[in-house]
Design a protein around this motif. Structure first.
Motif, PDB file in Angstrom:
ATOM      1  N   CYS A 131       0.825  -1.217   0.000  1.00 40.54           N
ATOM      2  CA  CYS A 131       0.000   0.000   0.000  1.00 40.54           C
ATOM      3  C   CYS A 131       0.854   1.261   0.000  1.00 40.54           C
ATOM      4  N   ASP A 132       2.030   1.209   0.652  1.00 40.66           N
ATOM      5  CA  ASP A 132       2.860   2.392   0.813  1.00 40.66           C
ATOM      6  C   ASP A 132       4.300   2.114   0.405  1.00 40.66           C
ATOM      7  N   GLY A 133       4.500   1.112  -0.441  1.00 35.75           N
ATOM      8  CA  GLY A 133       5.849   0.731  -0.860  1.00 35.75           C
ATOM      9  C   GLY A 133       6.199   1.305  -2.220  1.00 35.75           C
ATOM     10  N   LEU A 134       7.186   2.170  -2.266  1.00 33.27           N
ATOM     11  CA  LEU A 134       7.524   2.887  -3.494  1.00 33.27           C
ATOM     12  C   LEU A 134       7.896   1.959  -4.644  1.00 33.27           C
ATOM     13  N   PHE A 135       8.783   1.007  -4.400  1.00 33.28           N
ATOM     14  CA  PHE A 135       9.249   0.150  -5.489  1.00 33.28           C
ATOM     15  C   PHE A 135       8.132  -0.756  -6.009  1.00 33.28           C
ATOM     16  N   PHE A 136       7.359  -1.332  -5.119  1.00 35.77           N
ATOM     17  CA  PHE A 136       6.283  -2.232  -5.549  1.00 35.77           C
ATOM     18  C   PHE A 136       5.199  -1.484  -6.320  1.00 35.77           C
ATOM     19  N   LEU A 137       4.931  -0.254  -5.947  1.00 40.92           N
ATOM     20  CA  LEU A 137       3.921   0.526  -6.648  1.00 40.92           C
ATOM     21  C   LEU A 137       4.482   1.122  -7.940  1.00 40.92           C
ATOM     22  N   ALA A 138       5.726   1.509  -7.945  1.00 41.10           N
ATOM     23  CA  ALA A 138       6.309   2.070  -9.165  1.00 41.10           C
ATOM     24  C   ALA A 138       6.459   1.015 -10.248  1.00 41.10           C
ATOM     25  N   LEU A 139       6.815  -0.211  -9.875  1.00 40.69           N
ATOM     26  CA  LEU A 139       7.050  -1.269 -10.852  1.00 40.69           C
ATOM     27  C   LEU A 139       5.793  -2.054 -11.188  1.00 40.69           C
ATOM     28  N   GLY A 140       4.939  -2.315 -10.206  1.00 45.49           N
ATOM     29  CA  GLY A 140       3.707  -3.057 -10.450  1.00 45.49           C
ATOM     30  C   GLY A 140       3.909  -4.558 -10.383  1.00 45.49           C
ATOM     31  N   PRO A 141       2.816  -5.328 -10.207  1.00 42.59           N
ATOM     32  CA  PRO A 141       2.926  -6.776 -10.000  1.00 42.59           C
ATOM     33  C   PRO A 141       3.478  -7.540 -11.206  1.00 42.59           C
ATOM     34  N   LYS A 142       3.161  -7.113 -12.425  1.00 43.27           N
ATOM     35  CA  LYS A 142       3.647  -7.841 -13.602  1.00 43.27           C
ATOM     36  C   LYS A 142       5.154  -7.743 -13.726  1.00 43.27           C
ATOM     37  N   THR A 143       5.702  -6.563 -13.513  1.00 41.52           N
ATOM     38  CA  THR A 143       7.157  -6.405 -13.581  1.00 41.52           C
ATOM     39  C   THR A 143       7.843  -7.150 -12.449  1.00 41.52           C
ATOM     40  N   VAL A 144       7.269  -7.119 -11.258  1.00 38.52           N
ATOM     41  CA  VAL A 144       7.864  -7.835 -10.118  1.00 38.52           C
ATOM     42  C   VAL A 144       7.943  -9.324 -10.418  1.00 38.52           C
ATOM     43  N   ASN A 145       6.884  -9.898 -10.963  1.00 38.89           N
ATOM     44  CA  ASN A 145       6.899 -11.325 -11.318  1.00 38.89           C
ATOM     45  C   ASN A 145       7.871 -11.611 -12.455  1.00 38.89           C
ATOM     46  N   SER A 146       7.971 -10.682 -13.398  1.00 40.37           N
ATOM     47  CA  SER A 146       8.914 -10.867 -14.504  1.00 40.37           C
ATOM     48  C   SER A 146      10.353 -10.867 -14.011  1.00 40.37           C
TER      49      SER A 146
ATOM     50  N   GLN B 286     -19.289  -0.625  -8.121  1.00 35.94           N
ATOM     51  CA  GLN B 286     -19.378   0.421  -9.140  1.00 35.94           C
ATOM     52  C   GLN B 286     -18.359   1.535  -8.915  1.00 35.94           C
ATOM     53  N   HIS B 287     -17.880   1.692  -7.675  1.00 39.16           N
ATOM     54  CA  HIS B 287     -16.925   2.748  -7.350  1.00 39.16           C
ATOM     55  C   HIS B 287     -15.607   2.105  -6.904  1.00 39.16           C
ATOM     56  N   PRO B 288     -14.601   1.997  -7.789  1.00 39.11           N
ATOM     57  CA  PRO B 288     -13.312   1.389  -7.398  1.00 39.11           C
ATOM     58  C   PRO B 288     -12.675   2.150  -6.241  1.00 39.11           C
ATOM     59  N   LEU B 289     -12.229   1.410  -5.235  1.00 34.71           N
ATOM     60  CA  LEU B 289     -11.633   2.031  -4.057  1.00 34.71           C
ATOM     61  C   LEU B 289     -10.403   2.881  -4.380  1.00 34.71           C
ATOM     62  N   PRO B 290      -9.460   2.421  -5.241  1.00 31.81           N
ATOM     63  CA  PRO B 290      -8.293   3.268  -5.537  1.00 31.81           C
ATOM     64  C   PRO B 290      -8.672   4.645  -6.072  1.00 31.81           C
ATOM     65  N   ASN B 291      -9.717   4.717  -6.874  1.00 29.25           N
ATOM     66  CA  ASN B 291     -10.154   6.019  -7.407  1.00 29.25           C
ATOM     67  C   ASN B 291     -10.693   6.922  -6.304  1.00 29.25           C
ATOM     68  N   ILE B 292     -11.393   6.330  -5.341  1.00 27.43           N
ATOM     69  CA  ILE B 292     -11.924   7.101  -4.212  1.00 27.43           C
ATOM     70  C   ILE B 292     -10.783   7.687  -3.388  1.00 27.43           C
ATOM     71  N   ILE B 293      -9.762   6.851  -3.116  1.00 30.94           N
ATOM     72  CA  ILE B 293      -8.615   7.322  -2.322  1.00 30.94           C
ATOM     73  C   ILE B 293      -7.848   8.401  -3.084  1.00 30.94           C
TER      74      ILE B 293
ATOM     75  N   SER C  64      -3.182   5.415  -8.182  1.00 34.99           N
ATOM     76  CA  SER C  64      -4.465   4.724  -8.193  1.00 34.99           C
ATOM     77  C   SER C  64      -4.431   3.532  -9.133  1.00 34.99           C
ATOM     78  N   GLN C  65      -3.797   3.705 -10.301  1.00 41.32           N
ATOM     79  CA  GLN C  65      -3.699   2.606 -11.272  1.00 41.32           C
ATOM     80  C   GLN C  65      -2.913   1.431 -10.702  1.00 41.32           C
ATOM     81  N   ARG C  66      -1.798   1.737 -10.037  1.00 46.12           N
ATOM     82  CA  ARG C  66      -0.976   0.653  -9.477  1.00 46.12           C
ATOM     83  C   ARG C  66      -1.704  -0.089  -8.346  1.00 46.12           C
ATOM     84  N   TRP C  67      -2.402   0.625  -7.482  1.00 50.39           N
ATOM     85  CA  TRP C  67      -3.189  -0.060  -6.451  1.00 50.39           C
ATOM     86  C   TRP C  67      -4.177  -1.034  -7.097  1.00 50.39           C
ATOM     87  N   GLN C  68      -4.831  -0.581  -8.155  1.00 54.82           N
ATOM     88  CA  GLN C  68      -5.804  -1.433  -8.833  1.00 54.82           C
ATOM     89  C   GLN C  68      -5.126  -2.650  -9.466  1.00 54.82           C
TER      90      GLN C  68
END
Length: 593
Positions: A114-129, A232-239, A258-262
């Protein structure tokens, strides 16, 4: 719904203790991620300034953390910087791959995502790659939280009720300003949770959370209620919208966040990443079943044990090092914080002391009594407690010299000298164990099982792994699968000698995988070996014709000389390998107890 991943165990693992279910990594703490990100950012900015000076142009200003998440039709700040400056991804790849080599499951807390710079900057697909994942591999990332779902964790991490903020301010004796005291919202309405957010490099204070106009609370509460009642209301967009309003930013300032959280929410839904509720009965039962020393212990009991043990280690380190006049205050603060279970309280106690700040990572030389070292110590104790509480081991990747991780790792590696050689289940030790107890310390250190021992790997290996492209790392993991499996099977019951051999095997194979093919280098090597062979041939001829020509020379001496001459090239290769892998930085695996 909580989900768990059950790692496969090979036969070598079964004959010793169970392999670690997962490993947590000290480098992935959200504050550590922020510190490392800023360090790399400063290095990249310095490089950009030097390059601009050479090219006689104005330097480009790299986006700071607070401006990293801007994304609109013309600006993609984070993606642009990651592609232009690859050191961010290379660092992260080296850390996560090093941890992965010991344990194929990497456990993260919800806050580290939720608050991790590297994990949010890279995203789950890149981390797995980066881990070289393919169709035959199961998920490697496990997120552990205290709610039924990761989405609920994200909600609790960023949002809270106005009543909860008022209560927290009262408990902490925070003197709210006049606007916050007159907050128009009801206790049931929602607001941003007061916190220092590493991903924003901004803090939301209690005053800020309670000083918004009525429309802010009404709109946010309406959106949260709509999210709870439907999808109907994605939580990342609300935050994102709430952060934009409370921090007075432009419309798309946090769009990429917001995109990375989603994306992480989607990765869990797709089964690419596992989420488990650490409070679920099946998860707690699994953890308790695998624990020995801390079976049936809660978080506080585990913390008290680790805190007391590591306080003794740090105190003893100052008895053998040069310390200044502030040592007594340092030990007094240490005695105080070792009983403080809340990290914020411990850090406040450290900051209130008169100790010098100290560098974030200490360099060579004797350790110094600083605030930085105390925070380093507390971080280690807290993370080791959390890892044990969640049924994982703890890995510190590329710990710097004189960091507390290295101090603790060196202490545990030598602990066997002062302990009887006896496995936990041996009421009456075997005869060989009794004999080993009487053996010299060096022999005990090599052959004895050591329940508290750690594993140490040279920090240069992390740099090599970080520089490997995706497919090269995947090939390395396949080609070295037997050696990797042997290293992963190391447990507290494995002899110190076997642990050392497995660790050296890993370091050797990584070094070999990084060797370059060059005609010039091969030519130099061939010339050197030919010259060495000629010199050895001359020595051999002299021994045969002159020095060892008489019958008075013992046969064993001739055999030794012949063996030495034949082994010199291999010894030289070994010296070059040891020189190439040496580093003052160490990766330390603190195994489960």
């Amino acid at each position: 719904m909580s989900r768990t991943s059950k790692p496969q165990m090979d036969s070598k693992t079964k004959r010793t203790a169970k392999r670690a279910y997962a490993t947590m990594v000290t480098n992935f703490d959200s504050t550590e991620q922020k510190h490392t990100w800023n360090k790399l950012l400063n290095e990249c900015q310095q490089h950009e300034n030097e390059l601009a000076a050479e090219q006689q142009r104005p330097p480009l200003s790299l986006p700071q953390i607070c401006d990293l998440w801007v994304k609109n039709h013309s600006t993609h700040s984070c993606e642009n910087m990651l592609h232009a400056h690859t050191s961010f991804a290379a660092y992260f790849a080296g850390v996560i791959r090093t941890a992965y080599l010991y344990c194929p499951q990497i456990m993260l807390t919800d806050a580290e995502i939720c608050d991790g710079l590297f994990f949010l900057a890279l995203g789950p697909k890149t981390v797995n790659s980066l881990l070289g994942k393919s169709y035959k591999d199961g998920p490697s990332i496990i997120i552990s939280g205290r709610a039924e779902s990761f989405e609920e964790c994200l909600f609790r991490f960023t949002l809270t009720t106005v009543g909860a903020v008022r209560k927290d301010a009262a408990n902490k004796h925070i003197n709210l300003d006049a606007t916050a005291k007159q907050c128009p919202a009801t206790d049931e309405q929602f607001t941003i949770r007061p916190l220092e957010y590493c991903t924003l490099d901004r803090s939301v204070s209690h005053d800020m959370a309670l000083s918004q106009p009525p429309q802010f609370y009404e709109h946010l509460t309406e959106q949260v209620n709509a999210w709870k009642s439907s999808d109907q209301h994605p939580l990342p967009n609300i935050i994102e919208e709430a952060f934009t309003a409370i921090l007075h930013c432009s419309e798309h300032h946090f769009a990429y966040l917001s995109q990375r959280w989603q994306e992480w929410l989607d990765a869990i839904a797709q089964g690419m990443v596992i989420y488990e509720n650490q409070n679920a009965s099946d998860v707690r039962n699994r953890i308790q079943a695998n624990q020995i020393t801390f079976k049936g212990k809660n978080f506080k009991e585990i913390f008290d044990k680790y805190s007391a043990d590591n306080a003794n280690i740090l105190s003893s380190a100052f008895k053998t090092s040069t310390a200044d006049d502030s040592t007594q205050e340092f030990l007094a603060v240490l005695a105080k914080i070792k009983n403080q279970e809340k990290r914020s309280d411990a850090f406040a106690s450290i900051d209130q002391s008169n100790l010098p700040e100290g560098a974030p990572t200490q360099q060579k030389g004797p350790i110094a009594p600083t605030k930085s070292l105390l925070k380093d110590w507390y971080q280690f104790v807290y993370q080791r407690t959390l890892a044990t509480h969640l049924g994982a081991c703890l890995t510190a990747v590329s710990a710097s010299e004189n960091s507390y991780e290295q101090i603790a790792g060196q202490h545990m590696a030598s602990l066997i000298e002062d302990q009887p050689t006896e496995t936990p289940n041996q009421t009456h030790p075997h005869k060989s164990s009794r004999l080993l107890n009487k053996a010299p310390a060096g022999l005990k250190r090599r052959f004895a099982p050591s329940p508290s021992q750690s594993l140490m790997l040279s920090g240069s290996i992390t740099d090599i792994l970080g520089g490997m492209p995706y497919h090269v790392f995947a090939c390395f993991c396949y080609e070295a699968r037997t050696t990797i499996a042997q290293w992963r099977s190391c447990s507290p019951d494995t002899s110190a000698r076997e642990k050392r051999l497995c660790t050296k095997n890993i370091a050797y194979l990584v070094q070999q995988a990084s060797e370059e093919i060059s005609l010039l280098d091969d030519g130099k090597t061939m010339l050197f070996k030919n010259a060495l062979a000629g010199a050895l041939a001359l020595i051999s001829a002299l021994c045969d014709q002159i020095w060892f020509n008489g019958n008075s020379v013992p046969l064993w001496l001739m055999v030794v000389v012949a063996w030495f001459i034949s082994m010199v090239p291999d010894i030289w290769d070994m010296v070059l390998w040891l020189k190439g892998t040496h580093s003052t930085f160490k990766t330390i695996v603190f195994m489960e107890e």
